[in-house]
Design a protein around this motif. Structure first.
Motif, short mmCIF file in Angstrom:
data_model
loop_
_atom_site.label_atom_id
_atom_site.label_comp_id
_atom_site.label_asym_id
_atom_site.label_seq_id
_atom_site.Cartn_x
_atom_site.Cartn_y
_atom_site.Cartn_z
N THR A 7 -22.93 5.94 26.97
CA THR A 7 -24.37 5.63 26.93
C THR A 7 -24.73 4.65 25.82
O THR A 7 -25.89 4.34 25.62
CB THR A 7 -25.18 6.93 26.70
N LYS A 8 -23.71 4.16 25.11
CA LYS A 8 -24.00 3.29 23.96
C LYS A 8 -24.75 2.02 24.38
O LYS A 8 -25.60 1.52 23.68
CB LYS A 8 -22.67 2.92 23.28
N THR A 56 -23.52 -0.83 33.25
CA THR A 56 -23.83 -1.13 34.64
C THR A 56 -23.15 -2.43 35.05
O THR A 56 -22.57 -2.54 36.13
CB THR A 56 -25.35 -1.25 34.82
N LYS A 57 -23.18 -3.41 34.16
CA LYS A 57 -22.54 -4.70 34.46
C LYS A 57 -21.03 -4.53 34.62
O LYS A 57 -20.42 -5.07 35.53
CB LYS A 57 -22.85 -5.70 33.34
N TYR A 58 -20.42 -3.76 33.71
CA TYR A 58 -18.98 -3.57 33.76
C TYR A 58 -18.55 -2.88 35.05
O TYR A 58 -17.48 -3.13 35.58
CB TYR A 58 -18.52 -2.69 32.58
N THR A 116 -9.45 0.82 35.54
CA THR A 116 -10.51 -0.11 35.91
C THR A 116 -11.35 -0.47 34.69
O THR A 116 -11.15 0.04 33.58
CB THR A 116 -11.44 0.53 36.97
N ASN A 117 -12.35 -1.34 34.92
CA ASN A 117 -13.19 -1.77 33.80
C ASN A 117 -14.18 -0.70 33.36
O ASN A 117 -14.97 -0.92 32.45
CB ASN A 117 -13.92 -3.07 34.14
N SER A 118 -14.15 0.48 33.99
CA SER A 118 -14.95 1.61 33.51
C SER A 118 -14.08 2.64 32.79
O SER A 118 -14.56 3.70 32.40
CB SER A 118 -15.69 2.27 34.67
N LYS A 166 -11.53 -8.15 27.93
CA LYS A 166 -12.21 -8.62 29.13
C LYS A 166 -11.88 -7.71 30.31
O LYS A 166 -12.75 -7.43 31.16
CB LYS A 166 -11.77 -10.06 29.43
N LEU A 167 -10.64 -7.23 30.38
CA LEU A 167 -10.23 -6.32 31.45
C LEU A 167 -10.80 -4.92 31.24
O LEU A 167 -11.14 -4.23 32.19
CB LEU A 167 -8.70 -6.25 31.52
N PHE A 168 -10.90 -4.50 29.96
CA PHE A 168 -11.34 -3.15 29.64
C PHE A 168 -12.45 -3.20 28.58
O PHE A 168 -12.20 -2.95 27.40
CB PHE A 168 -10.15 -2.30 29.17
N PRO A 169 -13.65 -3.54 29.01
CA PRO A 169 -14.75 -3.73 28.06
C PRO A 169 -15.18 -2.45 27.34
O PRO A 169 -15.89 -2.53 26.34
CB PRO A 169 -15.88 -4.27 28.94
N LEU A 170 -14.77 -1.29 27.84
CA LEU A 170 -15.13 -0.03 27.16
C LEU A 170 -14.02 0.41 26.21
O LEU A 170 -13.91 1.59 25.89
CB LEU A 170 -15.41 1.07 28.19
#
Length: 517
Positions: A272-273, A279-281, A371-373, A395-399
């Motif tokens: 939730t940060k 949502t974009k990711y 995945t990117n989530s 870029k592959l793993f924005p979280l």
């Protein structure tokens, strides 16, 4: 007559001044020019991180969608393999004599996991000699520069209590032997110091070479001690004792566990940060796919430091300047003991001799189905090339997270600037993860592979030879790469492997530390 005090140097004088400055600057700021210096990056190598080397695969990974089936299989825990931890002695084993033959001291170098193995071996040697073990002294390693003592990292009272019926352990020497210290042995040749212990020494070697010193002086100090006890032809009770020390007696101090637990809890929370960024990711992902990985996280031990990059003699895309800087660093650090490789980069990679770059480990993770989530925790000391080198991975793993992104300065105060304590936190977080993967073999990798195998936890071991060949194929499409990765890692996700001769029980705990269920 008016005198003109303005001075304008000629072009040749300006050139001479610039040359002089270039000569003198390294003396005043050596870190700027030292190729791959340990503390800071070199302006000629690390600050100019190369562009992605596998652009075709990267574009494929960013544009691909994983299936619910693959996600479900990826995050599912391992099935019971029919093994359980087992390091208590059978009841019919005779108890050793309680009278101690003297005191054993060991001085341990290396990082956290190398020191852990040394502690386990020290307990075993004390058992073999029927001696009293003095709590091991942890040397300050020139790389890690951590001055932490045993009791700063491990719960000392728990350690002694768990081993109470196995080995006599004391926190310090009695007053009459207090002269036996690190400083004492650093100032001359001492009869009580054992400095000839061979790598993988047998139990008989200790009985023949150390026991006489114990009997003569009441104390023996062994240094160096890393990897100084064999894994072969030892009594079963000695092997199980080593397992008991490693997996049961050595637990981290409360504040390390508390910080680790804080990180684990935050990794398992719903992200939730930055809801907008999330949502974009997650665009393109179905609710079912997101649901499979909710509350779960994977730990990546990104072992891609300067020493490893230089030691491997591989090409990491930095061009001729980087190759020269790495070659010079090898010469400075290892004084010719590590030579420039006689093999081409393709040959080194095909044999699995090159560590995976952050870009390559990112592509591996994506091919496996992450995945990117995905909540990805980065456990690492320092990455060669710094933040610029991990741009593609992020870029592959924005979280992607680490200690600094998940905790405050105040929360980290107890481990900040202390490499061993920081590694201990990463170890704790790694042991509580749903999946662990290491970019390249090493002490941290080996320790976690063994510990997680003991508890039947999913641990992915990269197939370095296969990946080296795949990454050398510049015309491969993403779908072909992903299928090859999936096929090549089916049996490398935590399946029990029985220890072979010479192999470490700390990496391969079965059958020495485990019993059939």
């Amino acid at each position: 007559m008016k005198l003109n005090y303005d001075y304008y140097p000629t072009q040749s004088q300006r050139a001479a001044l610039a040359a002089l400055l270039l000569v003198l600057l390294p003396a005043f700021s050596p870190n700027l020019f030292a190729p791959l210096g340990r503390a800071y990056p070199s302006i000629f190598s690390e600050w100019n991180a190369p562009k992605p080397r596998h652009l075709r695969l990267l574009e494929g990974a960013l544009g691909s969608q994983t299936s619910v089936q693959l996600q479900t299989k990826l995050w599912s825990p391992l099935a019971n393999q029919g093994w359980r931890p087992c390091f208590e002695e059978p009841t019919d084993v005779p108890l050793p004599s309680k009278k101690s033959r003297g005191y054993i001291q060991v001085f341990l170098d290396g990082g956290l996991n190398q020191q852990k193995m040394g502690i386990c071996d020290a307990v075993a040697v004390a058992k073999i000699l029927n001696a009293t073990l003095v709590i091991p002294h942890l040397d300050v390693n020139p790389v890690w520069r951590d001055t932490s003592l045993f009791a700063d990292i491990f719960d000392l009272d728990h350690f002694i209590d768990v081993l109470r019926d196995e080995v006599s352990i004391v926190k310090e020497l009695p007053y009459e032997l207090s002269w036996s210290s690190r400083e004492y042995y650093a100032t001359g040749i001492r009869a009580t110091r054992i400095k000839t212990a061979p790598i993988q020494a047998s139990a008989d070697w200790y009985l023949e070479n150390v026991l006489p010193v114990l009997q003569s002086y009441g104390i023996a100090a062994i240094s160096p001690f890393s990897h100084r006890l064999t894994f072969n032809n030892l009594p079963a009770n000695i092997q199980r004792l080593r397992c008991k020390v490693n997996f049961q007696a050595l637990v981290f101090v409360p504040h390390v566990k508390a910080l680790g637990e804080t990180i684990v809890n935050r990794l398992r929370e719903t992200y939730t940060k930055n809801q907008g960024a999330e949502t974009k990711y997650m665009q393109g992902e179905t609710n079912e796919i997101r649901k499979v990985g909710t509350g779960k996280y994977v730990v990546l031990h990104l072992r891609f430091d300067k020493d490893m990059a230089a030691h491997s003699a591989c090409d990491f895309g930095g061009g001729k300047a980087e190759k020269l800087a790495l070659a010079k660093y090898r010469q400075v650090l290892w004084q010719g003991r590590v030579l420039n490789s006689q093999f081409r980069d393709e040959e080194l990679r095909s044999h699995g001799r090159c560590p995976l770059t952050p870009e390559e480990i990112g592509l591996l993770l994506a091919a496996l189905g992450f995945t990117n989530s995905t909540r990805l925790y980065l456990a690492s000391h320092k990455v060669y090339g710094g933040e610029a080198r991990i741009t593609t991975l992020r870029k592959l793993f924005p979280l992607m997270e680490d200690k600094k992104s998940l905790t405050s300065v105040e929360e980290r105060a107890g481990v900040e600037g202390k490499a061993s304590l920081s590694a201990a936190v990463d170890y704790y977080v790694s042991m509580h993860s749903d999946i662990f993967i290491s970019a390249s073999p090493g002490n941290m990798h080996n320790a976690l592979v063994g510990h997680r195998a003991l508890l039947n936890l999913k641990t992915i071991r990269p197939n370095m030879g296969l990946l080296g060949q795949l990454f050398s194929n510049k015309s491969m499409e993403w779908s072909e790469f992903q299928q090859a990765v999936l096929d090549g890692h089916k049996s490398r996700q935590g399946q029990i492997r029985l220890r072979k001769e010479i192999q470490s029980i700390y990496t391969y705990p079965a059958p020495d530390c485990m019993c059939r269920s």
